[in-house]
Design an enzyme around this catalytic site. Structure first.
Site, short mmCIF file in Angstrom:
data_model
loop_
_atom_site.label_atom_id
_atom_site.label_comp_id
_atom_site.label_asym_id
_atom_site.label_seq_id
_atom_site.Cartn_x
_atom_site.Cartn_y
_atom_site.Cartn_z
N ASP A 32 -44.47 -35.05 2.92
CA ASP A 32 -43.82 -34.47 4.11
C ASP A 32 -42.39 -34.98 4.17
O ASP A 32 -42.11 -36.12 3.80
CB ASP A 32 -44.60 -34.88 5.38
N ASN A 36 -40.38 -31.75 10.90
CA ASN A 36 -41.04 -31.22 12.10
C ASN A 36 -42.34 -31.98 12.36
O ASN A 36 -43.36 -31.40 12.73
CB ASN A 36 -41.31 -29.71 11.94
N PHE A 81 -48.96 -26.53 3.30
CA PHE A 81 -48.63 -26.21 4.69
C PHE A 81 -47.12 -26.13 4.90
O PHE A 81 -46.66 -25.43 5.80
CB PHE A 81 -49.12 -27.31 5.65
N SER A 125 -51.00 -16.27 7.50
CA SER A 125 -51.04 -16.02 8.94
C SER A 125 -51.48 -14.59 9.21
O SER A 125 -51.22 -13.68 8.41
CB SER A 125 -49.63 -16.23 9.50
N THR A 127 -50.04 -12.80 10.96
CA THR A 127 -48.79 -12.04 11.05
C THR A 127 -48.65 -11.04 9.90
O THR A 127 -47.93 -10.05 10.03
CB THR A 127 -47.59 -13.01 11.10
N TYR A 149 -40.13 -14.04 8.94
CA TYR A 149 -41.22 -15.01 8.80
C TYR A 149 -42.45 -14.32 8.17
O TYR A 149 -43.03 -14.83 7.20
CB TYR A 149 -41.57 -15.59 10.17
N LYS A 153 -44.57 -14.83 4.41
CA LYS A 153 -46.01 -15.06 4.24
C LYS A 153 -46.59 -14.01 3.29
O LYS A 153 -47.43 -14.33 2.44
CB LYS A 153 -46.73 -15.06 5.59
N ASP A 292 -44.16 -8.55 20.34
CA ASP A 292 -45.56 -8.88 20.63
C ASP A 292 -46.44 -7.64 20.49
O ASP A 292 -46.02 -6.53 20.79
CB ASP A 292 -45.70 -9.42 22.06
#
Ligand code: UD1
Length: 334
Positions: A32, A36, A81, A125, A127, A149, A153, A292
């Site tokens: 890491d 964040n 991740f 995700s 998404t 984003y 993915k 959304d």
């Protein structure tokens, strides 16, 4: 026992997966850059798990850092991740997102190949499904992106799908991970004003923020507010353990949704959190948020059939664990 490298292992989902893997008997190394994640996460993991936590401080954009991790440890599998995850920010900084999320993945894959490790679990995700009326969503639903984003993915999944068949790849499409570890010693800890629903509600519950804005009450849903498939982060963490076991035991690649299959509205979450913290969550109805969708829920049966995965924790469990973590942190800060 197999040794697993977790890139982004000090982050929210990474740290919970660390504990689930240790519980399952794996050896784990955290990689890491702490961009964040709080620097005290490894010490907290050590307090919970009891054993020394192995950490390599490094950046997925720096191939030398990755090579050092593979040189120091005989790694049998990687869970990747480490990535950026804010939809709105990705619209502002698309190149940053491509660089970190796509470039980072390519670096990890190259370092794995050089290190002789060809098993990877990838954080994807929901998404990737874009805006769709098909609910709950099966994994074979076409992918489409509505933000940079989401693009990163989908690109990540497609890169992994091009690898030679001596690779074993687990693609996990997360729905809405919330909640915290049962120890209340680790959890989600956003630095700024949270974008996501549960961290925002948590700050209303502690009194740090005055009230929640409910983004739209005119959706075509039972109470008019957005419906999502919230999944307890400890259930999600177990999904990674099962995915790795499958890759190690059978070598079979898989792409699965990690959700509960149950939808909850924004107002359902407001009520459940209020019950968990013992106080009403103040809210006001606000306009819809750009980008959304009305409903996003997983079809969970493929993860069950292929991994034996089933989420067991309820929305009440998610809210109670979040509150235990957030209220405990607040007491410590005082
Ligand atoms: C978002 C991301 C998604 C990402 C996920 C986890 C978008 C469009 N999607 O999902 O790609 O994988 O977070 O990081 O950003 N809500 C409110 N008020 C708030 C915040 C949220 O009413 O202050 C509502 C939203 O309109 C939505 C629900 O709560 O109906 C959940 O929102 P959120 O927690 O931000 O998750 P997603 O938007 O589903």
């Amino acid at each position: 026992m197999a040794k697993i490298l977790l890139t982004g292992g000090a982050g929210y989902i990474g740290s919970h997966t660390y504990l689930a893997l240790i519980d399952a008997g794996f050896e784990v190394v955290i990689f890491d850059n702490f961009s964040n994640a709080k620097p005290d996460v490894p010490a907290r993991l050590q307090d919970i798990a009891g054993d020394r936590v192995h950490v390599v401080e490094g950046d997925v954009l720096n191939r030398t850092d990755l090579d050092a991790a593979f040189a120091a440890h005989q790694i049998d599998g990687v869970v990747h991740f480490a990535a950026k995850k804010a939809v709105g920010e990705s619209v502002e900084k698309p190149l940053d997102y491509m660089h970190t999320n796509v470039g980072g993945l390519l670096n990890v894959l190259a370092a794995m190949e050089a290190g002789g490790c060809r098993r990877i679990v990838f954080s994807s995700s929901a998404t990737v499904y874009g805006d769709t009326d098909v609910q709950p969503i099966p994994e074979d639903h076409p992918r489409t992106y509505t933000s940079p984003y989401a693009f990163t993915k989908i690109a990540g999944e497609q890169i992994l799908e091009q690898l030679t068949d001596d690779w074993a790849v687990g693609i996990l499409r997360y729905f809405n991970p919330v909640g915290a570890h049962r120890s209340a010693m680790i959890g989600e800890d956003p630095e700024d004003i949270p974008n996501n629903l549960v961290p925002y509600i948590a700050k209303v519950a502690t009194g740090d923020l005055a009230k929640l804005s409910v983004f739209g009450d005119d959706y075509d849903t039972p109470d008019g507010t957005g419906v999502r498939d919230y999944i307890h982060v400890e259930d999600l963490a177990n999904g990674h353990v099962l995915s790795l076991k499958r890759l190690i035991d059978t070598g079979e690649s898989h792409t699965v949704n990690l959700g509960t299959g149950e939808g909850s509205s924004v107002l359902d979450v407001v009520r459940a959190y209020g019950a968990a913290c013992g106080d009403d969550i103040a809210y006001a109805i606000a306009p819809r948020r750009d980008g959304d969708v009305a409903v996003l829920t997983a079809r969970p049966d493929k993860a069950k059939a292929e991994l034996g995965f089933e989420a067991t924790r309820t929305l009440a469990d998610m809210c109670r664990s979040s509150w235990a973590w957030v209220s405990g942190q607040r007491r410590n800060d005082k």
